[in-house]
Design an enzyme around this catalytic site. Structure first.
Site, PDB file in Angstrom:
ATOM      1  N   ASP A 170     104.156  67.274  95.624  1.00  0.00           N
ATOM      2  CA  ASP A 170     104.622  65.931  96.098  1.00  0.00           C
ATOM      3  C   ASP A 170     103.156  65.398  96.678  1.00  0.00           C
ATOM      4  OD1 ASP A 170     106.175  64.001  97.123  1.00  0.00           O
ATOM      5  OD2 ASP A 170     106.489  65.018  98.937  1.00  0.00           O
ATOM      6  N   ASN A 224     115.435  62.555  90.704  1.00  0.00           N
ATOM      7  CA  ASN A 224     114.341  61.631  90.257  1.00  0.00           C
ATOM      8  C   ASN A 224     114.782  60.733  89.106  1.00  0.00           C
ATOM      9  OD1 ASN A 224     111.975  64.369  90.752  1.00  0.00           O
ATOM     10  ND2 ASN A 224     112.475  62.714  91.844  1.00  0.00           N
TER      11      ASN A 224
END
Ligand code: FPP
Length: 241
Positions: A28, A76
């Site tokens: 991340d 996503n």
């Protein structure tokens, strides 16, 4: 003693291998890294892909047999198309690299997730590499179009289709994308958030966690060594004393 006194570089591979078979990464922070460097988000993913390649090789060199990365979640797809396309292109490039290089470090590729939504070209490439690398010692799991709840639901449906009326923990483990793979011992999350984000929910039941504020593109092999060292010093009780 996992690091000999003189230098971190002489980390004891056998001692690590004995305790840490499987490390997983929630990569991340690419978007924030890009913003901080005045780049579009895709620029962060590009550097992130280079770091991913370096960190994976480093973990194998340290004696860890299985590395899993969370590359693209089922959620996503809701990102701007330009960003989704950029991540898919990076994956495609990485697969080309894997096809040429994986043999050198005895690595097997496994994609965790529902491949049916990927382009036909990507699916073909993945199938070819997965088949060709199936008997190798190290494992790289790339979680792609992956969500842990979705994985559990498809495992349950698979068991229903197989005619099961009751199931065991082993049945569920064997129906997950990670079938045959040891559970993660250590999950590392970069980017400062302290959450699991629908990643390996079943498999991480007894995992240790290492959270760092470092953004993924800034993650160094030295920090991975620190995470390994920290992990090796922990006393794992698996619910006992
Ligand atoms: C999370 O950061 C990262 C992703 C959703 C994509 C990860 C992709 C790569 C590292 C590159 C491609 C991967 C491979 C396997 C070749 P974020 O974009 O959510 O960052 P932010 O929280 O700072 O916005």
């Amino acid at each position: 003693m996992f690091f000999r006194k003189r230098s971190k570089k002489t980390i004891d591979k056998d001692a690590v291998a004995a305790r840490l078979q499987h490390i997983a990464f929630i990569m991340d922070g690419n978007g924030r890294w890009a913003k901080a460097h005045g780049l579009p988000r895709e620029g962060g993913h590009k550097v992130g892909a280079t770091v991913f390649e370096k960190i994976t090789r480093h973990c194998f060199d340290r004696g860890i047999r299985v590395v899993t990365v969370y590359a693209f979640s089922t959620e996503n797809w809701s990102r701007p198309q330009k960003e989704v396309d950029a991540i898919m292109a990076l994956l495609s490039d990485y697969l080309d690299y894997a096809e040429k290089k994986f043999k050198d470090y005895d690595a097997r590729l496994v994609i965790l997730g529902d491949k049916s939504r990927l382009s036909a070209e990507l699916q073909e490439k993945i199938d070819r590499i997965e088949r060709a690398s199936a008997d190798r010692g190290h494992v790289l799991n790339i979680a792609l179009n992956y969500g842990a709840r979705n994985e559990l639901v498809s495992a349950c449906n698979e068991l229903i289709r197989a005619g099961k009326s009751t199931v065991t923990e082993a049945d569920i483990s064997d129906a997950l994308y990670t079938r045959g793979c040891p559970d993660p011992d250590l999950v590392v999350r970069t980017g400062g958030d302290v959450r699991i984000s629908n990643f390996l929910l079943w498999q991480s039941a007894y995992a240790e966690f290492y959270f760092t504020k470092t953004l993924w593109p800034d993650l160094s092999t030295d920090e991975v060594d620190r995470a390994i060292y920290d992990f090796c010093g922990r006393h794992r009780r698996f619910g006992g004393l």
